[in-house]
Motif scaffolding. Structure first.
Motif, PDB file in Angstrom:
ATOM      1  N   MET A  32      11.565  35.231 -34.851  1.00 42.25           N
ATOM      2  CA  MET A  32      11.828  34.056 -35.931  1.00 42.25           C
ATOM      3  C   MET A  32      12.682  34.704 -36.992  1.00 42.25           C
ATOM      4  N   ASP A  33      13.808  34.028 -37.495  1.00 40.89           N
ATOM      5  CA  ASP A  33      14.722  34.694 -38.582  1.00 40.89           C
ATOM      6  C   ASP A  33      13.976  34.096 -40.026  1.00 40.89           C
ATOM      7  N   ALA A  34      14.418  34.589 -40.988  1.00 45.32           N
ATOM      8  CA  ALA A  34      13.913  34.348 -42.356  1.00 45.32           C
ATOM      9  C   ALA A  34      14.083  32.905 -42.717  1.00 45.32           C
ATOM     10  N   SER A  35      15.339  32.493 -42.210  1.00 39.29           N
ATOM     11  CA  SER A  35      15.211  30.927 -42.586  1.00 39.29           C
ATOM     12  C   SER A  35      14.483  29.893 -42.071  1.00 39.29           C
ATOM     13  N   THR A  36      13.953  30.425 -40.911  1.00 41.62           N
ATOM     14  CA  THR A  36      13.143  29.294 -40.072  1.00 41.62           C
ATOM     15  C   THR A  36      11.650  29.686 -40.676  1.00 41.62           C
ATOM     16  N   ARG A  37      11.510  31.001 -40.921  1.00 43.41           N
ATOM     17  CA  ARG A  37      10.122  31.421 -41.791  1.00 43.41           C
ATOM     18  C   ARG A  37       9.971  30.609 -43.260  1.00 43.41           C
ATOM     19  N   THR A  38      10.938  30.367 -43.791  1.00 44.12           N
ATOM     20  CA  THR A  38      11.011  29.836 -45.072  1.00 44.12           C
ATOM     21  C   THR A  38      10.934  28.278 -44.713  1.00 44.12           C
ATOM     22  N   PHE A  39      11.675  27.669 -43.877  1.00 45.78           N
ATOM     23  CA  PHE A  39      11.302  26.434 -43.804  1.00 45.78           C
ATOM     24  C   PHE A  39       9.915  25.919 -43.423  1.00 45.78           C
ATOM     25  N   LEU A  40       9.252  26.665 -42.477  1.00 46.54           N
ATOM     26  CA  LEU A  40       7.978  26.634 -41.907  1.00 46.54           C
ATOM     27  C   LEU A  40       6.926  26.964 -43.170  1.00 46.54           C
ATOM     28  N   GLN A  41       7.378  27.651 -43.879  1.00 44.00           N
ATOM     29  CA  GLN A  41       6.496  27.986 -45.131  1.00 44.00           C
ATOM     30  C   GLN A  41       6.272  26.612 -45.996  1.00 44.00           C
ATOM     31  N   HIS A  42       7.324  25.828 -46.173  1.00 44.49           N
ATOM     32  CA  HIS A  42       7.345  24.516 -46.924  1.00 44.49           C
ATOM     33  C   HIS A  42       7.200  23.370 -46.171  1.00 44.49           C
ATOM     34  N   ARG A  43       7.133  23.381 -44.867  1.00 43.44           N
ATOM     35  CA  ARG A  43       6.964  22.434 -43.920  1.00 43.44           C
ATOM     36  C   ARG A  43       6.114  21.420 -44.326  1.00 43.44           C
ATOM     37  N   ALA A  44       4.840  21.503 -44.774  1.00 47.29           N
ATOM     38  CA  ALA A  44       3.672  20.822 -44.930  1.00 47.29           C
ATOM     39  C   ALA A  44       3.976  19.894 -46.155  1.00 47.29           C
ATOM     40  N   ARG A  45       4.594  20.649 -47.198  1.00 46.78           N
ATOM     41  CA  ARG A  45       4.902  20.003 -48.451  1.00 46.78           C
ATOM     42  C   ARG A  45       6.021  18.656 -48.168  1.00 46.78           C
ATOM     43  N   ILE A  46       6.966  19.186 -47.542  1.00 50.37           N
ATOM     44  CA  ILE A  46       8.173  18.387 -46.972  1.00 50.37           C
ATOM     45  C   ILE A  46       7.517  17.240 -46.102  1.00 50.37           C
ATOM     46  N   ARG A  47       6.784  17.467 -45.269  1.00 52.75           N
ATOM     47  CA  ARG A  47       6.020  16.391 -44.491  1.00 52.75           C
ATOM     48  C   ARG A  47       4.968  15.605 -45.173  1.00 52.75           C
ATOM     49  N   GLY A  48       4.388  15.948 -46.227  1.00 54.04           N
ATOM     50  CA  GLY A  48       3.349  15.336 -47.106  1.00 54.04           C
ATOM     51  C   GLY A  48       4.329  14.373 -47.842  1.00 54.04           C
ATOM     52  N   ILE A  49       5.484  14.822 -48.679  1.00 50.63           N
ATOM     53  CA  ILE A  49       6.127  13.958 -49.577  1.00 50.63           C
ATOM     54  C   ILE A  49       6.748  12.786 -48.513  1.00 50.63           C
ATOM     55  N   ALA A  50       7.402  12.995 -47.374  1.00 50.61           N
ATOM     56  CA  ALA A  50       7.739  11.915 -46.380  1.00 50.61           C
ATOM     57  C   ALA A  50       6.730  11.005 -45.825  1.00 50.61           C
ATOM     58  N   TYR A  51       5.435  11.356 -45.728  1.00 51.90           N
ATOM     59  CA  TYR A  51       4.499  10.406 -45.237  1.00 51.90           C
ATOM     60  C   TYR A  51       4.083   9.591 -46.448  1.00 51.90           C
ATOM     61  N   ARG A  52       4.096  10.171 -47.620  1.00 48.32           N
ATOM     62  CA  ARG A  52       3.572   9.285 -48.930  1.00 48.32           C
ATOM     63  C   ARG A  52       4.742   8.364 -49.259  1.00 48.32           C
ATOM     64  N   MET A  53       5.935   8.731 -48.906  1.00 47.08           N
ATOM     65  CA  MET A  53       6.866   7.620 -49.373  1.00 47.08           C
ATOM     66  C   MET A  53       7.187   6.831 -48.420  1.00 47.08           C
ATOM     67  N   LEU A  54       7.035   7.088 -47.007  1.00 43.04           N
ATOM     68  CA  LEU A  54       7.471   5.900 -45.914  1.00 43.04           C
ATOM     69  C   LEU A  54       6.206   5.433 -45.316  1.00 43.04           C
ATOM     70  N   GLY A  55       5.018   5.881 -45.259  1.00 46.80           N
ATOM     71  CA  GLY A  55       3.845   5.566 -44.855  1.00 46.80           C
ATOM     72  C   GLY A  55       3.445   5.555 -43.443  1.00 46.80           C
ATOM     73  N   SER A  56       4.410   6.411 -42.616  1.00 41.14           N
ATOM     74  CA  SER A  56       4.389   6.346 -41.206  1.00 41.14           C
ATOM     75  C   SER A  56       4.569   7.903 -40.901  1.00 41.14           C
ATOM     76  N   LEU A  57       3.662   8.341 -39.927  1.00 38.79           N
ATOM     77  CA  LEU A  57       3.803   9.565 -39.585  1.00 38.79           C
ATOM     78  C   LEU A  57       4.961   9.931 -38.618  1.00 38.79           C
ATOM     79  N   ALA A  58       5.543   9.100 -37.987  1.00 33.62           N
ATOM     80  CA  ALA A  58       6.607   9.090 -37.050  1.00 33.62           C
ATOM     81  C   ALA A  58       7.753   9.077 -37.995  1.00 33.62           C
TER      82      ALA A  58
END
Length: 296
Positions: free
Chosen positions: A1-27
């Motif tokens: 796994m390269d550094a770029s991917t590790r960085t993204f995965l480190q913050h993925r939960a926060r990104i998904r949390g924002i997206a769900y709160r904004m859109l109201g849909s997990l899909a």
């Protein structure tokens, strides 16, 4: 796994949390996370001084654009709209749903209220009140001045009104009241059902045009108690409640003949149920049902 991917995965939960709160849909949230990932990969070789800020900004701006489109389609939604419920898994293991809960609790009722806001106001409110960003950070994300962001959050609070600030109670109190409510509604005890409801209680239901639901908010303890009493008579001996965590707060799943019929969220005030959200739309229950069945 390269550094770029590790960085993204480190913050993925926060990104998904924002997206769900904004859109109201997990899909829709997962689609947006994928879009952010693709953009991140395109710029990963360039110097990004603060990856988290870049990713949050990208997620927020994409969510604002996506929400504008969704709000236009929701104007023609059959009946009342409620967000897709997120089921906590009840264990110490971290699932994507658990990540969402850790990133700030936003009840189904509050998410429904957020539909009143413009996409930019919703983003400002969530980033400030849920994710606790300061106004300088907001300014960079939204492309406005700190004063402009402060005004946007203030207007969002005014638009949401008192409803957004009511309904807090300790989790133990939630669980006690929900257990009493489940017993009373399963037994069809009209008096106890009504006694558990605040005089100005409200109920919203979402059937998505696929199953029957209340077409307008139901208000008042007596009217809501009558609905649950009628259901108890209709489903006598066939009804089962299961306590769960929905969107980070205690809730109930209602089963009829062993089939998931609805996911119900509750908010409380002064020892009474203040608001109920009843999600019956099969499309919005599908992921929750799969998560429930995976528990065995």
């Amino acid at each position: 796994m390269d550094a770029s991917t590790r960085t993204f995965l480190q913050h993925r939960a926060r990104i998904r949390g924002i997206a769900y709160r904004m859109l109201g849909s997990l899909a829709d949230a997962d689609d947006l996370v994928q879009d952010v990932w693709l953009r991140w990969r395109e710029c990963a070789d360039a110097e990004v001084r603060t990856p988290e800020a870049w990713l949050v900004t990208a997620a927020t701006r994409l969510a604002i654009d996506r929400l504008r489109s969704l709000q236009r389609s929701r104007e023609h939604y059959p009946g009342l709209w409620l967000p897709e419920p997120v089921l906590g898994d009840g264990s110490a293991a971290e699932s994507p749903e658990d990540e969402l809960e850790r990133l700030g609790e936003v009840s189904m009722a509050l998410q429904a209220l957020l539909e009143r806001l413009t996409p930019a106001a919703r983003a400002a409110f969530l980033l400030r009140e849920v994710f606790e960003l300061d106004y300088d950070e907001l300014a960079g994300i939204l492309g406005k001045s700190p004063a402009g962001c402060r005004q946007l959050v203030s207007r969002a609070k005014a638009a949401l009104g008192e409803e957004a600030r009511r309904g807090d109670a300790p989790a133990a109190e939630h669980e006690r009241l929900l257990a009493a409510f489940a017993r009373a509604t399963a037994a069809g005890d009209f008096g106890p059902i009504q006694a558990l409801l605040a005089a100005d209680a409200s109920l919203q239901g979402d059937g998505g045009g696929q199953v029957a639901s209340v077409p307008h908010p139901l208000r008042g303890a007596r009217r809501i108690a009558q609905l649950y009493f009628a259901n108890a008579l209709r489903w006598a001996g066939r009804l089962r409640w299961e306590p769960v965590t929905l969107n980070g707060r205690p809730g109930l799943l209602r089963f009829v003949d062993g089939r998931l019929e609805s996911a119900q969220s509750f908010e409380f005030e002064n020892g009474r149920i203040l608001r109920i959200g009843v999600q019956r739309n099969p499309a919005k229950l599908a992921r929750l049902q799969a998560a429930w069945q995976a528990r065995g």
